[in-house]
Design a protein around this motif. Structure first.
Motif, PDB file in Angstrom:
ATOM      1  N   ARG A 121      34.430   9.529   4.012  1.00 27.80           N
ATOM      2  CA  ARG A 121      33.316   8.904   4.832  1.00 27.80           C
ATOM      3  C   ARG A 121      32.461   8.057   3.835  1.00 27.80           C
ATOM      4  N   VAL A 122      32.096   6.930   4.187  1.00 24.76           N
ATOM      5  CA  VAL A 122      31.740   5.905   3.471  1.00 24.76           C
ATOM      6  C   VAL A 122      30.322   5.643   3.658  1.00 24.76           C
ATOM      7  N   PHE A 123      29.387   5.774   2.791  1.00 29.51           N
ATOM      8  CA  PHE A 123      27.923   5.346   2.810  1.00 29.51           C
ATOM      9  C   PHE A 123      27.737   3.957   2.031  1.00 29.51           C
ATOM     10  N   ASP A 124      26.837   3.322   2.509  1.00 28.93           N
ATOM     11  CA  ASP A 124      26.224   2.236   1.664  1.00 28.93           C
ATOM     12  C   ASP A 124      24.742   2.347   1.275  1.00 28.93           C
ATOM     13  N   LEU A 125      24.330   2.431   0.026  1.00 23.46           N
ATOM     14  CA  LEU A 125      22.869   2.481  -0.486  1.00 23.46           C
ATOM     15  C   LEU A 125      22.744   1.275  -1.205  1.00 23.46           C
ATOM     16  N   ARG A 126      21.570   0.699  -1.239  1.00 23.20           N
ATOM     17  CA  ARG A 126      21.213  -0.579  -1.832  1.00 23.20           C
ATOM     18  C   ARG A 126      19.793  -0.362  -2.296  1.00 23.20           C
ATOM     19  N   ALA A 127      19.334  -0.350  -3.725  1.00 20.63           N
ATOM     20  CA  ALA A 127      18.310  -0.162  -4.359  1.00 20.63           C
ATOM     21  C   ALA A 127      17.635  -1.560  -4.354  1.00 20.63           C
ATOM     22  N   GLN A 128      16.410  -1.602  -3.750  1.00 23.65           N
ATOM     23  CA  GLN A 128      15.626  -2.971  -3.782  1.00 23.65           C
ATOM     24  C   GLN A 128      14.489  -2.667  -3.432  1.00 23.65           C
ATOM     25  N   THR A 129      13.720  -3.807  -3.974  1.00 22.24           N
ATOM     26  CA  THR A 129      11.921  -3.959  -3.878  1.00 22.24           C
ATOM     27  C   THR A 129      11.645  -4.317  -2.504  1.00 22.24           C
ATOM     28  N   GLY A 130      10.488  -3.814  -2.085  1.00 17.84           N
ATOM     29  CA  GLY A 130      10.069  -3.982  -0.734  1.00 17.84           C
ATOM     30  C   GLY A 130       8.590  -3.913  -0.904  1.00 17.84           C
ATOM     31  N   GLY A 131       7.926  -3.657   0.152  1.00 20.37           N
ATOM     32  CA  GLY A 131       6.247  -3.584   0.316  1.00 20.37           C
ATOM     33  C   GLY A 131       5.904  -2.862   1.721  1.00 20.37           C
ATOM     34  N   ARG A 132       4.993  -2.032   1.348  1.00 19.69           N
ATOM     35  CA  ARG A 132       4.887  -1.201   2.606  1.00 19.69           C
ATOM     36  C   ARG A 132       3.102  -1.143   2.778  1.00 19.69           C
ATOM     37  N   ASP A 133       2.619  -0.961   3.912  1.00 18.82           N
ATOM     38  CA  ASP A 133       1.196  -0.768   4.411  1.00 18.82           C
ATOM     39  C   ASP A 133       1.108   0.660   4.104  1.00 18.82           C
ATOM     40  N   LEU A 134       0.197   1.273   2.967  1.00 19.68           N
ATOM     41  CA  LEU A 134       0.012   2.486   2.414  1.00 19.68           C
ATOM     42  C   LEU A 134      -1.375   2.885   2.846  1.00 19.68           C
ATOM     43  N   GLY A 135      -2.143   2.168   3.821  1.00 17.82           N
ATOM     44  CA  GLY A 135      -3.503   2.142   4.092  1.00 17.82           C
ATOM     45  C   GLY A 135      -4.470   1.919   3.016  1.00 17.82           C
ATOM     46  N   GLN A 136      -3.833   1.223   2.215  1.00 14.32           N
ATOM     47  CA  GLN A 136      -4.552   0.421   1.237  1.00 14.32           C
ATOM     48  C   GLN A 136      -5.391  -1.039   1.372  1.00 14.32           C
ATOM     49  N   GLY A 137      -5.261  -1.462   2.609  1.00  7.32           N
ATOM     50  CA  GLY A 137      -5.606  -2.636   2.924  1.00  7.32           C
ATOM     51  C   GLY A 137      -4.650  -3.828   2.476  1.00  7.32           C
ATOM     52  N   GLY A 138      -3.342  -3.557   2.471  1.00 13.29           N
ATOM     53  CA  GLY A 138      -2.513  -4.602   2.283  1.00 13.29           C
ATOM     54  C   GLY A 138      -1.209  -3.833   2.066  1.00 13.29           C
ATOM     55  N   GLN A 139      -0.374  -4.725   1.473  1.00 14.55           N
ATOM     56  CA  GLN A 139       1.123  -4.164   0.951  1.00 14.55           C
ATOM     57  C   GLN A 139       1.035  -3.512  -0.307  1.00 14.55           C
ATOM     58  N   THR A 140       1.436  -2.440  -0.414  1.00 16.16           N
ATOM     59  CA  THR A 140       1.765  -2.041  -1.641  1.00 16.16           C
ATOM     60  C   THR A 140       3.385  -2.252  -2.083  1.00 16.16           C
ATOM     61  N   ARG A 141       3.368  -2.842  -3.165  1.00  9.93           N
ATOM     62  CA  ARG A 141       4.803  -3.274  -3.811  1.00  9.93           C
ATOM     63  C   ARG A 141       5.527  -1.777  -3.964  1.00  9.93           C
ATOM     64  N   THR A 142       6.869  -1.630  -3.364  1.00 10.60           N
ATOM     65  CA  THR A 142       7.481  -0.341  -3.656  1.00 10.60           C
ATOM     66  C   THR A 142       9.052  -0.914  -3.875  1.00 10.60           C
TER      67      THR A 142
END
Ligand code: C2O
Ligand code: CU
Length: 508
Positions: free
Chosen positions: A68-89
């Motif tokens: 059973r083969v899975f793919d995982l890619r570690a990457q940067t992103g951004g998410r709205d965590l209620g801080q009035g904009g994107q939090t870098r994640t």
């Protein structure tokens, strides 16, 4: 960035000043402010306005060798965590956290781990029994742009495991930015039990993490100065959701609680005092459910609980001040007096019937201390284990394949610590010489160690000898781990001597 830096310095300065004043007994007002101002209490103050995100189940395929083969890619992103904009994640296959991997006992799995970050990382399968070379510790670093494809056969009971980076000295940072995910194992005995098991419907991952935000809405990774435990946040994310609620459509719901926090322990319970059934711990289901009102989890620990709901009601999963086994003063500055509202459960007007939790779950064969080949002692203090800090080039000891060992773990310093052991699931033999409480009678891979109460654990090192590639054991408060509260052991064939870890920096 300047704002982030100066705010951190202000906090450091305030911390130093108030610490000094507190100690000399002067500046009572400022001292009191530090003492009371450091407590976080979000109970009754959280707006549950966001539907709880449920990490998607990772897609998989079966390859020519039946894996059973899975793919995982570690990457940067951004998410709205209620801080009035994107939090870098950071995240796996997404912005924050990663998909839930799921496999059955007996299956062969392979995960293609791609490092899409600009620095080396690794992925460790926390709680998984597998060869050391597949373990994803600091000796299995993945360079930026590279792919690492560990593979193994799942050979352990159904359990709620997880995965996260394990780079030497940098685990705290990688996890804090969002790299972690759940890994659920299934087996036939657990599938035969009448337990809620529909993922995302009545079987819900609950990954709890505390975060702090700076004035720009970015993750603030400043460490609390007095506590010495690392990063403590004042805002909870559950599966990456701030202020989460869960719509419940069945009479009973199973929550797979994972303390994915860097340093904080929780003592989970419900705001209205209702009890729940604790059905599983780190390494699988208990022999029988334990009815309780609270379950304490230190960083890295998991618990599966089943809670019963009435139609149309709402109830809040809360975290009460956890007794992390340290003194009054240390407790205050390491989160021991903090309370949080975690997640609101909202029952539908009509709930689908669910059978009662079975009175017996799975048999757990007790490992017999009389069969132990060795007893080892581990003293946790001062961010070292037995007075030694982690050295990737040093193997601390060798365990002989197919033997059982007793490990006695103690701590004396004033900081909370736990101990996580790679390779095995262990059983707790005793806590301070006494029978372990019900929540420590199942399979465990991480256990909180409290001052002056030595814990004896027992584990069987059944297979996977490799004299050169070590497994880790360490405090799972990630700052402590990074600081060197970690050691390495190898599993060897009878009579074999430990070798040497491959010479590589782990930062290449
Ligand atoms: Cu969850 Cu050695 O780590
Ligand atoms: Cu520690």
């Amino acid at each position: 960035m300047a704002g982030e830096g100066s705010r951190r310095w202000t906090r450091v300065l305030v911390g130093v000043l108030s610490g000094v004043l507190l100690l000399c007994g002067g500046g009572v007002a400022l001292g009191t402010w530090a003492w009371t101002g450091t407590v976080v209490d979000t109970t009754g103050k959280v707006d549950f306005v966001h539907r709880l995100a449920v990490p998607p189940l990772a897609e998989s395929r079966i390859d020519a060798q039946g894996r059973r083969v899975f793919d995982l890619r570690a990457q940067t992103g951004g998410r709205d965590l209620g801080q009035g904009g994107q939090t870098r994640t950071w995240g796996y296959n997404g912005d924050y956290l990663g998909p839930t991997l799921r496999a059955k006992r007996g299956e062969k799995v392979l995960v293609n781990v791609v490092n899409g970050l600009d620095r080396p990382t690794s992925v460790h399968w926390h709680g998984m029994h597998l060869p050391a070379v597949m373990d994803g510790g600091p000796h299995q670093m993945v360079r930026p742009g590279a792919t690492w494809s560990p593979h193994w056969t799942v050979d352990q009971p159904a359990a709620t495991l997880w995965y996260h980076p394990h780079p030497h000295g940098e685990t705290e940072q990688h996890v804090y930015r969002g790299l972690a995910g759940m890994f659920i194992l299934d087996d036939e005995p657990s599938a035969a039990l009448a337990l809620p098991r529909r993922y995302g419907v009545d079987d819900i991952p609950v990954i709890v993490q505390d975060r702090r935000f700076d004035s720009d809405g970015q993750f603030d990774d400043g460490r609390s100065l007095l506590g010495g435990v690392g990063i403590l946040g004042d805002t909870l994310l559950v599966n990456g959701t701030v202020g989460p609620y869960l719509d419940v459509s069945t009479e009973r719901v199973r929550l797979r609680l994972l303390n994915g926090s860097n340093a904080r322990s929780y003592d989970f319970g419900f705001a209205d005092g209702r009890g729940f059934a604790l059905i599983g711990t780190d390494g699988g289901l208990l022999a029988s459910p334990h009815q309780t009102g609270r379950i304490r989890l230190s960083p890295g620990e998991r618990a599966e609980i089943v809670v019963t709901m009435r139609p149309a009601e709402r109830v809040v999963l809360r975290s009460y001040p956890p007794n992390a086994g340290v003194d009054f003063f240390s407790s205050r500055f390491s989160g021991g007096d903090d309370s949080f509202d975690v997640l609101e459960l909202r029952a539908a007007g009509e709930l689908a019937p669910t059978p009662e939790v079975p009175a017996r779950l799975v048999p757990i064969d007790r490992l017999d201390p009389a069969t132990a080949a060795t007893t080892r002692r581990f003293q946790l203090s001062d961010r070292k284990i037995n007075g030694r800090a982690m050295d990737p080039g040093r193997i601390d000891f060798a365990v002989t394949r197919d033997t059982t060992e007793i490990w006695e773990i103690a701590k004396q310093d004033g900081t909370p610590h736990n101990l996580h052991v790679h390779d095995v699931q262990f059983q707790v033999l005793s806590v301070d010489g006494r029978e372990p409480p019900p929540e420590l009678r199942g399979w465990k891979d991480t256990v909180l160690v409290t001052a002056n109460r030595p814990i004896r654990i027992i584990a069987r090192f059944a297979d996977y000898a490799d004299p050169n590639i070590p497994y880790m054991f360490h405090c799972h408060l990630l700052y402590h781990e990074d600081q060197g509260m970690m050691g390495q052991f190898v599993v060897v064939e009878p009579g074999q001597s430990p070798g040497r870890p491959p010479a590589h920096s782990g930062h290449g």
